[in-house]
Scaffold this active site. Structure first.
Site, PDB file in Angstrom:
ATOM      1  N   ASP A   7       0.626  -1.443   0.119  1.00  0.00           N
ATOM      2  CA  ASP A   7       0.103   0.006  -0.137  1.00  0.00           C
ATOM      3  C   ASP A   7       0.790   1.182  -0.001  1.00  0.00           C
ATOM      4  OD1 ASP A   7       1.072  -0.035   2.629  1.00  0.00           O
ATOM      5  OD2 ASP A   7      -1.118   0.217   3.534  1.00  0.00           O
ATOM      6  N   HIS A  11      24.041   3.182 -17.696  1.00  0.00           N
ATOM      7  CA  HIS A  11      22.878   3.574 -16.661  1.00  0.00           C
ATOM      8  C   HIS A  11      23.183   2.688 -15.509  1.00  0.00           C
ATOM      9  CE1 HIS A  11      20.289   5.919 -19.664  1.00  0.00           C
ATOM     10  NE2 HIS A  11      21.135   6.430 -19.285  1.00  0.00           N
ATOM     11  N   ASP A  51      27.060  10.864 -12.672  1.00  0.00           N
ATOM     12  CA  ASP A  51      26.218  11.357 -13.313  1.00  0.00           C
ATOM     13  C   ASP A  51      25.029  11.655 -12.522  1.00  0.00           C
ATOM     14  OD1 ASP A  51      24.329  12.176 -15.209  1.00  0.00           O
ATOM     15  OD2 ASP A  51      24.596  10.718 -16.632  1.00  0.00           O
ATOM     16  N   ASP A  65      21.659  18.144 -14.890  1.00  0.00           N
ATOM     17  CA  ASP A  65      22.239  16.985 -15.325  1.00  0.00           C
ATOM     18  C   ASP A  65      23.550  17.094 -15.702  1.00  0.00           C
ATOM     19  OD1 ASP A  65      22.584  14.379 -16.434  1.00  0.00           O
ATOM     20  OD2 ASP A  65      21.356  14.820 -18.427  1.00  0.00           O
ATOM     21  N   HIS A  73      26.811   6.732 -27.312  1.00  0.00           N
ATOM     22  CA  HIS A  73      25.507   7.332 -27.156  1.00  0.00           C
ATOM     23  C   HIS A  73      25.716   9.063 -28.085  1.00  0.00           C
ATOM     24  CE1 HIS A  73      27.426   9.875 -23.970  1.00  0.00           C
ATOM     25  NE2 HIS A  73      27.886   8.941 -23.540  1.00  0.00           N
ATOM     26  N   HIS A 104      21.173  16.313 -25.323  1.00  0.00           N
ATOM     27  CA  HIS A 104      19.776  16.303 -25.420  1.00  0.00           C
ATOM     28  C   HIS A 104      19.046  17.454 -24.787  1.00  0.00           C
ATOM     29  CE1 HIS A 104      19.885  15.096 -21.106  1.00  0.00           C
ATOM     30  NE2 HIS A 104      20.796  14.514 -21.447  1.00  0.00           N
ATOM     31  N   HIS A 106      15.592  14.381 -19.770  1.00  0.00           N
ATOM     32  CA  HIS A 106      15.507  14.371 -21.533  1.00  0.00           C
ATOM     33  C   HIS A 106      14.330  14.911 -21.833  1.00  0.00           C
ATOM     34  CE1 HIS A 106      18.119  10.005 -21.050  1.00  0.00           C
ATOM     35  NE2 HIS A 106      18.586  11.365 -20.950  1.00  0.00           N
ATOM     36  N   GLU A 140      27.796  16.070 -23.539  1.00  0.00           N
ATOM     37  CA  GLU A 140      28.425  14.856 -22.773  1.00  0.00           C
ATOM     38  C   GLU A 140      28.875  13.933 -23.464  1.00  0.00           C
ATOM     39  OE1 GLU A 140      25.012  12.369 -21.193  1.00  0.00           O
ATOM     40  OE2 GLU A 140      23.652  13.976 -21.827  1.00  0.00           O
ATOM     41  N   TYR A 153      34.181   4.641 -23.517  1.00  0.00           N
ATOM     42  CA  TYR A 153      33.998   3.571 -22.679  1.00  0.00           C
ATOM     43  C   TYR A 153      34.476   2.028 -23.284  1.00  0.00           C
ATOM     44  CZ  TYR A 153      30.384   6.922 -21.790  1.00  0.00           C
ATOM     45  OH  TYR A 153      29.776   8.122 -21.541  1.00  0.00           O
ATOM     46  N   ARG A 184      32.998  10.210 -18.839  1.00  0.00           N
ATOM     47  CA  ARG A 184      32.079  11.245 -19.468  1.00  0.00           C
ATOM     48  C   ARG A 184      31.959  12.396 -18.514  1.00  0.00           C
ATOM     49  NH1 ARG A 184      28.108   8.168 -19.423  1.00  0.00           N
ATOM     50  NH2 ARG A 184      26.625   8.842 -17.696  1.00  0.00           N
ATOM     51  N   GLU A 241      29.763  15.999 -18.498  1.00  0.00           N
ATOM     52  CA  GLU A 241      28.588  16.406 -19.115  1.00  0.00           C
ATOM     53  C   GLU A 241      28.244  17.759 -18.438  1.00  0.00           C
ATOM     54  OE1 GLU A 241      25.090  14.231 -17.959  1.00  0.00           O
ATOM     55  OE2 GLU A 241      23.917  15.046 -19.345  1.00  0.00           O
TER      56      GLU A 241
HETATM   57  N1  GLY Z   1      21.382  11.338 -16.888  1.00  0.00           N
HETATM   58  C1  GLY Z   1      21.058  10.612 -17.959  1.00  0.00           C
HETATM   59  C2  GLY Z   1      21.906  11.527 -19.043  1.00  0.00           C
HETATM   60  O1  GLY Z   1      23.103  12.044 -19.049  1.00  0.00           O
HETATM   61  O2  GLY Z   1      21.460  11.492 -20.270  1.00  0.00           O
HETATM   62 MN    MN Z   2      22.643  13.874 -19.973  1.00  0.00          MN
HETATM   63 MN    MN Z   3      23.565  12.715 -17.105  1.00  0.00          MN
END
Ligand code: GLY
Ligand code: MN
Ligand code: MN
Length: 440
Positions: free
Chosen positions: A40, A244, A261, A272, A351, A355, A362, A385, A389, A407, A409
């Site tokens: 619940d 992720h 991240d 982000d 990637h 974005h 996103h 970003e 890898y 990475r 970003e």
């Molecule tokens: N944290 C998700 C991205 O960097 O797109």
């Molecule tokens: Mn991002």
């Molecule tokens: Mn990110």
């Protein structure tokens, strides 16, 4: 009584939405459904971004209606009723009166009256704007009413003949941020900068990744952020090659790279940010050579952001720098053109470089218009970003490179004459990072 919070901003957005759909249309927006976590217990409620963007109303089980020119009122809300007993358990509800007084509705009703009242709006509308699939229970109720209004159409000559997805219009508005939105984003980003710095100072070998996750989220909540705007990624050593990774349970070792991240959500707006740095140490020569490639790619990609450039331009710039760097280190072989043409780089960079960013991490909005990458305009916010890898079991690269993920970003605002790195307060140069990671 004055409207609460940013009442004027919400009113102005509704006005633009009504101008976009008029004449002869009604927009119906359902709130985000509540989601059960277990038993619940529910997940902490987060209003749908489009709904909040137009209303500022954060309660579940509500519906907002915009009906330009309707004689009974153009902005109608259906909300949960005041209920002394329920409110004792789950907190205050605005109720019908609050919807009018605090949120500026022309008319408000309890949600149970939807079936009685909504037909008054539908029967006069040629078109209905509605986001199908967002709230299934509400879809059922609204579609039933639309079907009814449609059956009346032959007799009355009016009534809906089409359902249009309302999201296109709202999302186009959301792509370009207003000053009040940028203010909330700046706050989310300032809090996130503190969180990343705290992580750099606190992380040491022997700790678990979740301890650093806790430090980050402490920084978020203790400064008034709602929490993370997406699950925080705290990935040490080889975990950083999983894009992720959110288990955050590995024991970290001194000198390994840690990829974080993480970004706060503040007043419905996201930050982000990703940083990668050596745990409790300085960069080794090898880490430094990989880091410098990613940093160079990121800085050059950011330089490609200004009005008139295209959304894809930073990606293409970053990709070229990454590919050249990987060729120099002997990770990729052949000409840069060939590597890009065949997609051979995807083994190490899988990637895109960014974005849109806003209420959603996103964020909404088209990336392509008329078949071409979208032209950047002032007020848009995008992430930059790039990363590299290399999986631990990649036997095509020298062993010393294996099990590394990097990475970097940042969040970048397109301005009238160029860009602004909104997340510049989060350290990223090797010297600035080492000043925190290697401090005694
Ligand atoms: N944290 C998700 C991205 O960097 O797109
Ligand atoms: Mn991002
Ligand atoms: Mn990110």
């Amino acid at each position: 009584m004055a409207l609460s919070g940013d009442g004027d901003n919400f009113r102005a957005r509704r006005k633009r939405m009504m101008e976009a759909i008029a004449p002869g249309a009604t927009a119906i927006m359902p709130s985000m459904p509540v989601a059960v976590r277990s038993g619940d217990v529910e997940f902490i409620y987060r209003q749908d971004s489009d709904f909040y963007y137009l209303t500022g109303f954060a309660e579940p089980e509500s519906v907002a209606v915009l009906s330009p020119g309707h004689p009974d009122g153009e902005f109608v809300m259906f909300v949960r009723p005041r209920d002394k007993e329920r409110e004792t358990w789950t907190g205050r509800r605005a109720g019908v009166e609050g919807a009018i007084v605090e949120y500026g509705a022309d008319k408000a009703y309890v949600i149970d009256e939807l079936e009685k009242i909504l037909p008054r709006y539908l029967e006069k509308s040629e078109r209905v704007h509605y986001p199908l699939g967002l709230n299934e229970k509400m879809d059922e109720r609204v579609l039933k009413l639309i079907r009814w209004a449609h059956t009346m159409r032959p007799r009355t000559g009016v009534g809906p003949s089409s359902i249009i997805d309302s999201r296109d219009i709202i999302h186009e508005a959301r792509v370009k941020k207003e000053p009040a939105e940028l203010e909330a984003m700046r706050r989310a980003m300032a809090i996130s900068a503190d969180a990343h710095k705290r992580a750099m100072m606190k992380a040491r070998g022997g700790m678990r990744e979740w301890q650093i996750e806790a430090e980050i989220e402490y920084a978020f909540r203790s400064q008034g952020a709602t929490g993370p705007s997406y699950p925080s990624i705290v990935a040490s050593g080889p975990n950083a090659a999983t894009l992720h990774y959110i288990n955050n349970d590995r024991e970290m070792r001194t000198g390994e790279l840690l990829l974080i991240d993480a970004g706060a959500e503040y007043d419905f707006y996201a930050a982000d940010i990703t940083r990668t740095w050596p745990i409790g140490a300085r960069f080794t020569g090898l880490q430094r050579s990989l880091y410098e490639i990613v940093l160079d790619a990121q800085l050059k990609a950011i330089d490609a952001i200004k009005p008139g450039m295209h959304f894809d331009d930073p990606h293409e710039v970053a990709l070229r720098v990454l590919v050249d760097g990987m060729r120099q280190l002997g990770i990729l072989h052949g000409s840069a053109e060939e590597i890009i043409e065949t997609g051979a780089y995807r083994r190490y960079y899988m990637h895109r470089t960014g974005h849109w960013l806003g209420m959603d991490v996103h964020d909404v909005g088209l990336y392509r218009v008329d078949g071409a990458s979208r032209v950047l305009e002032p007020g848009m916010v995008l992430t930059v970003e790039p990363g590299l890898y290399i999986y631990p079991d990649d036997d095509e690269v020298p062993e010393s490179f294996r099990g590394v993920g990097i990475r970097i970003e940042d969040d970048v605002l397109v301005t009238e004459d160029g860009h602004e790195v909104m997340t510049a307060a989060t350290p990223k140069s090797i010297a600035d990072v080492e000043a925190l990671t290697a401090a005694q």
